[in-house]
Enzyme design. Structure first.
Site, PDB file in Angstrom:
ATOM      1  N   LYS A 114       1.830 -18.862  29.735  1.00 24.57           N
ATOM      2  CA  LYS A 114       1.133 -19.659  30.757  1.00 24.57           C
ATOM      3  C   LYS A 114       1.429 -19.157  32.152  1.00 24.57           C
ATOM      4  O   LYS A 114       0.558 -19.169  33.018  1.00 24.57           O
ATOM      5  CB  LYS A 114       1.538 -21.133  30.660  1.00 24.57           C
ATOM      6  N   LYS A 206      -5.728 -17.940  19.467  1.00 22.46           N
ATOM      7  CA  LYS A 206      -5.822 -19.294  18.922  1.00 22.46           C
ATOM      8  C   LYS A 206      -6.947 -20.059  19.638  1.00 22.46           C
ATOM      9  O   LYS A 206      -7.274 -19.754  20.785  1.00 22.46           O
ATOM     10  CB  LYS A 206      -4.484 -20.028  19.016  1.00 22.46           C
ATOM     11  N   LYS A 209      -7.918 -25.168  24.547  1.00 17.45           N
ATOM     12  CA  LYS A 209      -8.701 -25.950  25.506  1.00 17.45           C
ATOM     13  C   LYS A 209      -9.193 -25.072  26.652  1.00 17.45           C
ATOM     14  O   LYS A 209     -10.102 -25.446  27.367  1.00 17.45           O
ATOM     15  CB  LYS A 209      -7.820 -27.073  26.104  1.00 17.45           C
TER      16      LYS A 209
END
Ligand code: TYM
Length: 343
Positions: A114, A206, A209
């Site tokens: 992230k 993966k 969102k």
């Protein structure tokens, strides 16, 4: 004294819910109601570790709580609430910030992913995130946590924090009449197919969102046409399906679709291949699309009804928070004493 079999899990209100959240988490929350005391949280304090528009945060908080109920959680049997209503999460996470080590946090792959190149600019909260997650779980002395595969490392860290707390304060823990293990070593419940649902466009990534391509992700609120379209356009290879699971090795996209089918139908991968082994995508994809629509459409309909009634949602979340506090407060009282805080 053994720990009460208790399950805790949470989802961040930081984007629209998708099939990965449903199969990796929400769908598996439901049967645990029969065997455990179950606590399911909308982790709004985790969501703000990256910027959230306040209006979006509120909307997604309701959406996740609605998804829990629409998928089959009973708010009378399970405790359903949003994290920020139980302040003890923040308090315990501070204590855990002082138990966990910088080196442990620095090894968290989700933080590295992230933060990327930008680690000087991300929030301090994003770095400390796994310690808040450990607090979520251990505040309730949860013995099991159902999550998708991407959360396994955070659960290992939760066990490390529990172990270090139990060890560092062992004298006080004993003196206050507890077993040596004040916190349990929580088990990760992540078995079965679709623990890591992949993007429909790229089997190396993966489903998430935050994917830039909408065609890669099936959202819980997608309508039937959209679900079918996304599955029919999913990237695959030209081969027919194998007759045994071993034949899926090295075929990430094929494996992903078979796992999604298995999870939606409550079957094993082997059973799905017994039925579809040797078939081409022309047979398998429409069957998968029909199955996905049959399972997801009723959930979406109920979610829409529930989010349309914020009064009912507020009442459910308030009631859940009250029941959560009833478990959390005595644990926090003990923790304060153990640590040596004067009250
Ligand atoms: P979050 O909000 O990213 O995801 C919620 C749940 O969905 C699962 N999941 C997936 N499972 C399979 N395939 C995928 N592609 C996929 N994407 C997401 C996640 O594994 C998770 O179970 N840190 C957590 C939230 C959290 C939490 C907790 C969870 C905070 N405190 C305490 C358990 C216990 C997170 O960011 O999940």
């Amino acid at each position: 004294m053994a720990f009460t079999p208790r399950v805790f899990s949470g989802i961040k209100p930081s984007g629209d819910l998708h099939l990965g959240n449903y199969l990796g988490a929400i769908r598996r929350f439901v049967p645990l109601q029969d065997t455990h005391q179950t606590i399911y949280c909308v982790v709004d304090m985790h969501a703000i570790t990256v910027w959230q528009e306040p209006e979006d945060l509120r909307r997604w908080t309701y959406e996740i709580a609605a998804a829990y109920i629409a998928a089959g959680l009973d708010p009378k049997r399970s405790i359903i609430f949003n994290q920020s209503q139980v302040v003890e999460h923040a308090e315990l996470s501070w204590i855990f910030n002082c138990v966990a080590r910088m080196g442990w946090m620095s090894r968290m792959t989700q933080f590295k992913d992230k933060a990327g190149e930008n680690s000087e600019q991300v929030s301090l909260g994003l770095f400390a995130y796994p310690s808040l997650m450990a607090a979520d779980i251990l505040l309730y002395k949860a013995t099991g946590v159902p999550v998708g595969e991407d959360q396994k490392q955070h659960l290992e860290l939760t066990r490390d924090i529990a172990k270090k707390f139990n060890h560092d304060f062992r004298k006080q823990i004993k003196a206050f009449g507890h077993d040596e293990e004040f916190f349990p070593l929580t088990e990760t419940l992540a078995t079965g197919p679709a623990m890591r649902v992949k993007s429909l466009r790229d089997g190396t990534k993966k489903m998430s969102k935050s994917d830039a391509s909408d065609m890669s992700t099936i959202y819980m609120m997608d309508d039937a046409d959209m679900i079918s379209k996304k599955i029919k356009k999913a990237t695959t290879d030209p081969e027919a399906l194998p007759t045994e699971a071993a034949g899926l090795a090295g075929r990430a996209e094929a494996e992903n679709l078979v796992q999604i089918y298995a999870a939606l139908a409550d079957l094993s991968v082997a059973d799905v291949l017994k039925e579809y082994g040797g078939s081409g995508w022309g047979r398998f994809k429409p069957a998968l699309a029909d199955l996905a629509v049959a399972v997801l459409a009723p959930v979406a309909t109920e979610m829409r009804r529930l989010v349309g009634d914020p009064g009912e949602m507020d009442a459910i979340l308030r009631d859940g928070a009250e029941r959560a506090r009833a478990i959390a407060q005595p644990v926090m009282d003990d923790v304060r004493k153990i640590v040596g805080f004067v009250r």
